[in-house]
Design a protein around this motif. Structure first.
Motif, mmCIF file in Angstrom:
data_model
loop_
_atom_site.group_PDB
_atom_site.id
_atom_site.type_symbol
_atom_site.label_atom_id
_atom_site.label_comp_id
_atom_site.label_asym_id
_atom_site.label_seq_id
_atom_site.Cartn_x
_atom_site.Cartn_y
_atom_site.Cartn_z
ATOM 1 N N ASP A 21 0.423 -1.193 0.107
ATOM 2 C CA ASP A 21 -0.271 0.073 0.088
ATOM 3 C C ASP A 21 0.812 1.071 0.313
ATOM 4 O O ASP A 21 0.674 2.468 -0.204
ATOM 5 C CB ASP A 21 -1.130 -0.062 1.159
ATOM 6 C CG ASP A 21 -1.778 -1.265 1.457
ATOM 7 O OD1 ASP A 21 -2.421 -1.933 -0.207
ATOM 8 O OD2 ASP A 21 -2.606 -1.555 2.627
ATOM 9 N N LEU A 24 2.468 4.431 -3.167
ATOM 10 C CA LEU A 24 1.096 5.622 -3.924
ATOM 11 C C LEU A 24 1.130 6.420 -5.300
ATOM 12 O O LEU A 24 2.663 6.664 -5.636
ATOM 13 C CB LEU A 24 1.462 6.748 -2.850
ATOM 14 C CG LEU A 24 0.490 6.390 -0.860
ATOM 15 C CD1 LEU A 24 0.813 7.599 0.015
ATOM 16 C CD2 LEU A 24 -0.413 5.488 -1.225
ATOM 17 N N SER A 254 -7.939 4.053 9.616
ATOM 18 C CA SER A 254 -7.615 3.846 8.044
ATOM 19 C C SER A 254 -8.613 2.904 6.855
ATOM 20 O O SER A 254 -9.980 3.320 6.860
ATOM 21 C CB SER A 254 -6.219 2.958 7.444
ATOM 22 O OG SER A 254 -5.691 3.507 6.261
ATOM 23 N N ARG A 255 -8.450 2.174 6.549
ATOM 24 C CA ARG A 255 -9.370 0.901 5.257
ATOM 25 C C ARG A 255 -10.754 0.754 6.543
ATOM 26 O O ARG A 255 -11.863 0.551 6.135
ATOM 27 C CB ARG A 255 -9.286 -0.360 4.704
ATOM 28 C CG ARG A 255 -8.653 -0.902 5.558
ATOM 29 C CD ARG A 255 -7.680 -1.573 4.897
ATOM 30 N NE ARG A 255 -6.453 -1.023 4.164
ATOM 31 C CZ ARG A 255 -5.277 -1.472 3.216
ATOM 32 N NH1 ARG A 255 -5.688 -2.952 3.103
ATOM 33 N NH2 ARG A 255 -4.244 -0.967 2.723
ATOM 34 N N LYS A 258 -12.389 3.863 7.680
ATOM 35 C CA LYS A 258 -13.975 3.270 6.484
ATOM 36 C C LYS A 258 -15.057 3.081 6.434
ATOM 37 O O LYS A 258 -16.427 3.333 7.071
ATOM 38 C CB LYS A 258 -13.570 3.151 5.065
ATOM 39 C CG LYS A 258 -12.301 4.429 4.093
ATOM 40 C CD LYS A 258 -11.496 3.856 2.963
ATOM 41 C CE LYS A 258 -10.280 4.010 3.034
ATOM 42 N NZ LYS A 258 -9.740 5.132 2.407
ATOM 43 N N CYS A 280 -9.374 9.133 1.828
ATOM 44 C CA CYS A 280 -11.138 9.065 1.013
ATOM 45 C C CYS A 280 -12.007 7.994 0.878
ATOM 46 O O CYS A 280 -11.476 6.544 1.331
ATOM 47 C CB CYS A 280 -10.104 8.557 0.360
ATOM 48 S SG CYS A 280 -10.156 8.613 -1.755
ATOM 49 N N GLU A 292 -5.428 11.268 -1.970
ATOM 50 C CA GLU A 292 -6.244 9.946 -2.586
ATOM 51 C C GLU A 292 -7.583 10.507 -3.353
ATOM 52 O O GLU A 292 -8.297 11.051 -2.542
ATOM 53 C CB GLU A 292 -6.397 8.913 -1.909
ATOM 54 C CG GLU A 292 -6.693 7.958 -1.967
ATOM 55 C CD GLU A 292 -6.541 6.333 -1.603
ATOM 56 O OE1 GLU A 292 -6.760 7.127 -0.782
ATOM 57 O OE2 GLU A 292 -7.177 5.429 -2.048
ATOM 58 N N ILE A 297 -8.700 5.376 -5.718
ATOM 59 C CA ILE A 297 -8.817 4.696 -4.319
ATOM 60 C C ILE A 297 -9.650 2.731 -5.872
ATOM 61 O O ILE A 297 -9.110 1.802 -5.613
ATOM 62 C CB ILE A 297 -9.582 5.174 -3.491
ATOM 63 C CG1 ILE A 297 -9.363 3.721 -2.663
ATOM 64 C CG2 ILE A 297 -11.410 5.040 -3.700
ATOM 65 C CD1 ILE A 297 -9.895 4.536 -1.282
ATOM 66 N N ARG A 300 -6.723 0.917 -6.958
ATOM 67 C CA ARG A 300 -6.296 0.306 -6.855
ATOM 68 C C ARG A 300 -7.033 -0.883 -5.861
ATOM 69 O O ARG A 300 -6.654 -1.613 -5.638
ATOM 70 C CB ARG A 300 -5.221 1.235 -5.355
ATOM 71 C CG ARG A 300 -3.851 1.888 -6.584
ATOM 72 C CD ARG A 300 -3.211 3.104 -5.284
ATOM 73 N NE ARG A 300 -2.501 2.431 -4.341
ATOM 74 C CZ ARG A 300 -2.815 2.746 -2.834
ATOM 75 N NH1 ARG A 300 -3.559 3.259 -2.768
ATOM 76 N NH2 ARG A 300 -1.786 1.560 -2.855
ATOM 77 N N PHE A 301 -8.449 -0.367 -5.084
ATOM 78 C CA PHE A 301 -9.082 -0.905 -4.553
ATOM 79 C C PHE A 301 -10.240 -1.077 -5.530
ATOM 80 O O PHE A 301 -11.386 -1.070 -4.708
ATOM 81 C CB PHE A 301 -8.763 -0.467 -3.760
ATOM 82 C CG PHE A 301 -8.123 -0.390 -2.539
ATOM 83 C CD1 PHE A 301 -6.597 -2.005 -2.087
ATOM 84 C CD2 PHE A 301 -7.158 0.958 -2.432
ATOM 85 C CE1 PHE A 301 -5.704 -1.265 -1.493
ATOM 86 C CE2 PHE A 301 -5.885 0.957 -2.439
ATOM 87 C CZ PHE A 301 -5.093 0.249 -1.190
ATOM 88 N N TRP A 304 -13.651 -2.813 -2.815
ATOM 89 C CA TRP A 304 -13.197 -2.082 -1.749
ATOM 90 C C TRP A 304 -15.030 -1.310 -1.558
ATOM 91 O O TRP A 304 -15.673 -1.718 -0.862
ATOM 92 C CB TRP A 304 -12.787 -0.918 -1.213
ATOM 93 C CG TRP A 304 -11.481 -1.152 -0.522
ATOM 94 C CD1 TRP A 304 -10.246 -2.973 -0.303
ATOM 95 C CD2 TRP A 304 -10.642 -0.549 -0.076
ATOM 96 N NE1 TRP A 304 -9.803 -2.752 0.136
ATOM 97 C CE2 TRP A 304 -9.622 -1.166 0.646
ATOM 98 C CE3 TRP A 304 -10.154 0.568 0.247
ATOM 99 C CZ2 TRP A 304 -8.684 -1.242 0.793
ATOM 100 C CZ3 TRP A 304 -9.387 1.167 1.011
ATOM 101 C CH2 TRP A 304 -7.907 0.202 1.675
ATOM 102 N N TRP A 345 -1.994 12.127 2.583
ATOM 103 C CA TRP A 345 -2.382 10.895 1.466
ATOM 104 C C TRP A 345 -4.493 10.880 1.743
ATOM 105 O O TRP A 345 -4.885 11.224 0.292
ATOM 106 C CB TRP A 345 -1.906 10.177 1.045
ATOM 107 C CG TRP A 345 -2.620 9.162 0.448
ATOM 108 C CD1 TRP A 345 -3.108 7.454 0.891
ATOM 109 C CD2 TRP A 345 -2.331 8.610 -0.585
ATOM 110 N NE1 TRP A 345 -3.717 6.289 -0.072
ATOM 111 C CE2 TRP A 345 -2.925 7.610 -1.261
ATOM 112 C CE3 TRP A 345 -2.571 9.535 -1.916
ATOM 113 C CZ2 TRP A 345 -3.512 7.415 -2.423
ATOM 114 C CZ3 TRP A 345 -2.216 9.016 -3.619
ATOM 115 C CH2 TRP A 345 -3.179 8.086 -3.280
ATOM 116 N N HIS A 395 0.821 8.794 9.492
ATOM 117 C CA HIS A 395 -0.568 8.388 9.805
ATOM 118 C C HIS A 395 -0.520 6.671 10.583
ATOM 119 O O HIS A 395 0.050 5.007 10.103
ATOM 120 C CB HIS A 395 -0.847 7.312 7.882
ATOM 121 C CG HIS A 395 -1.746 6.607 7.549
ATOM 122 N ND1 HIS A 395 -3.239 7.475 6.907
ATOM 123 C CD2 HIS A 395 -2.041 5.448 6.745
ATOM 124 C CE1 HIS A 395 -3.364 6.628 7.306
ATOM 125 N NE2 HIS A 395 -3.563 5.380 6.416
#
Ligand code: GTR
Length: 414
Positions: A21, A24, A254-255, A258, A280, A292, A297, A300-301, A304, A345, A395
């Motif tokens: 990850d 970037l 982070s994720r 979310k 993001c 981001e 996003i 890259r993912f 998600w 980011w 982060h």
């Protein structure tokens, strides 16, 4: 291929495997002057143009916003199927200050089933049911001494605004337990593996089939599945007399942040929702071109979010919602958003502006909300029923962040 080129290639591949990850995209904007001109949708103006003026109107608007986030961003959460709990183990842990429970959660659908686990550390010897922090990716479910965050790497003396008492060091789990809170974690790999090639091998495949080709435009992705698993953890909490289902915080970094926000937006049983550096697709405004972006996003993912979200790559202004409206879905409950100053980011300023833009909904529903509007200073937590801090540093979910969440929870729940 020359030897030098081959070596560079191997070094880059190695770095990508070690830190998948961390590589970037280079085209991100970090110039505030180029963050863009945008107008945010108003959470308090309904789709038919009418102004929302009270709690009853908000119920309708809330449903509209949930529908928009489901259709365009996170995908639809399937209707609940049959769920079963089994206690796999329940043993003393951490030198007796806690019990460690491993709960198997099994979802059944059309004759098939899928099992994942919730690991809970519950403070021992408490007379009353413990309030709980629940999240994904908080700690390693198999560790004997798990840490739900990292000690802040700060040189001494500490920067202005951080006291030694703001930190817990490497005894974070012990600190949380001694303060009377339970902590529960779900391993996302058991729910929906965090990998584009494998994410359907879990709960998503159980409901929707294992084949990527069958994926519908509004079908949920991994974030939706992880959020769903936290609601199943909440179902379990409601059955356990040692835990206080009225005081459950859903938390994530982070994720995971979310995920916590989407879980907390949908499931009103979570009394407190905590976003740590969620960026993001989390607490940061999508319309701001900083760090981001939606395109980054989705590229890259892609697994998600739902497929529909890709329609907004480089077209954020066309989104029918923005992330401040996700935050507003937590109202009138407790919300805490935290950013880190060097976490460009994730767009710390975009996270703060989203919190400010969500605030009117909390106030409409009779809550004090942030209680301030001036921009936050580093390491100076603020807010009343909506909390916010901008921590110095990078982060991470640090002990400093946790100490602020404990303080916030104490203030509202004790
Ligand atoms: C990054 C991703 C972020 C954030 C982060 C994390 O690579 O771009 O949105 O989710 O990973 O979860 O650590």
């Amino acid at each position: 291929m020359s030897r030098v080129v081959a070596r560079i290639f191997l070094a880059v591949m190695g770095a990508m495997m070690l830190f998948p990850d961390e590589v970037l995209p280079a085209d991100a904007n970090y110039d505030e002057a180029r963050a863009g001109d945008y107008q945010l949708p108003d959470p308090l103006v309904a789709a038919d143009g009418s102004q929302v003026t009270g709690a009853t109107g908000w119920r309708g608007r809330r449903a509209e916003l949930l529908e928009l986030f489901s259709r365009h961003v996170y995908g639809r959460t399937p209707a609940l199927c049959e769920i079963e709990f089994a206690t796999v183990s329940n043993v003393p842990a951490l030198d007796g200050i806690a019990t460690r429970k491993r709960i198997a959660i099994t979802a059944k659908h059309q004759g098939r089933s899928h099992t994942f686990h919730l690991v809970l550390f519950v403070p021992a010897g408490q007379g009353a049911p413990a309030p709980v922090f629940l999240g994904v990716r908080l700690f390693d479910n198999d560790a004997q001494r798990p840490q739900p965050g990292a000690p802040l790497e700060l040189a001494r003396p500490l920067p202005t605004g951080i006291a030694e008492s703001d930190l817990s060091g490497d005894r974070l789990m012990e600190t949380i337990l001694r303060r009377g809170y339970a902590v529960g974690n779900i391993d996302v790999e058991e729910v929906a593996p965090d990998d584009n090639a494998r994410y359907r091998r879990g709960i998503i495949g159980l409901y929707g089939g294992a084949d990527e080709a069958d994926r519908g435009a509004e079908e949920w992705g991994a974030l939706g599945a992880w959020a769903w698993s936290l609601s199943r953890a909440m179902d379990y909490v409601e059955t356990d007399a040692q835990l206080d289902a009225e005081r459950v915080a859903v938390i994530g970094h982070s994720r995971g942040g979310k995920t916590a926000l989407w879980a907390g937006a949908q499931d009103e049983r979570f009394a407190l929702v905590i976003s740590n550096n969620s960026g993001c697709g989390g607490a940061a405004l999508s319309r701001r071109n900083y760090g981001e972006t939606v395109r980054h996003i989705n590229e890259r993912f892609p697994f998600w979010f739902c497929k529909n979200f890709r329609a907004f790559n480089d077209r954020e202004n066309a989104l029918p919602v923005d992330q401040h409206e996700l935050l507003s879905l937590v109202a009138p409950r407790l919300l805490y958003v935290a950013s880190a100053a060097d976490d460009r980011w994730a767009d710390p300023r975009g996270e703060w502006l989203a919190t400010v833009a969500a605030d009117p909904v909390f106030r409409l529903l009779g809550q004090p909300g942030l209680g301030v509007s001036e921009a936050p200073s580093v390491n100076q937590p603020l807010g009343v029923s909506v909390g916010y801090h901008l921590r110095s540093g990078k982060h991470a979910l640090s002990d400093y962040d946790w100490m602020q969440y404990l303080r916030f929870a104490d203030r509202h729940w004790r």
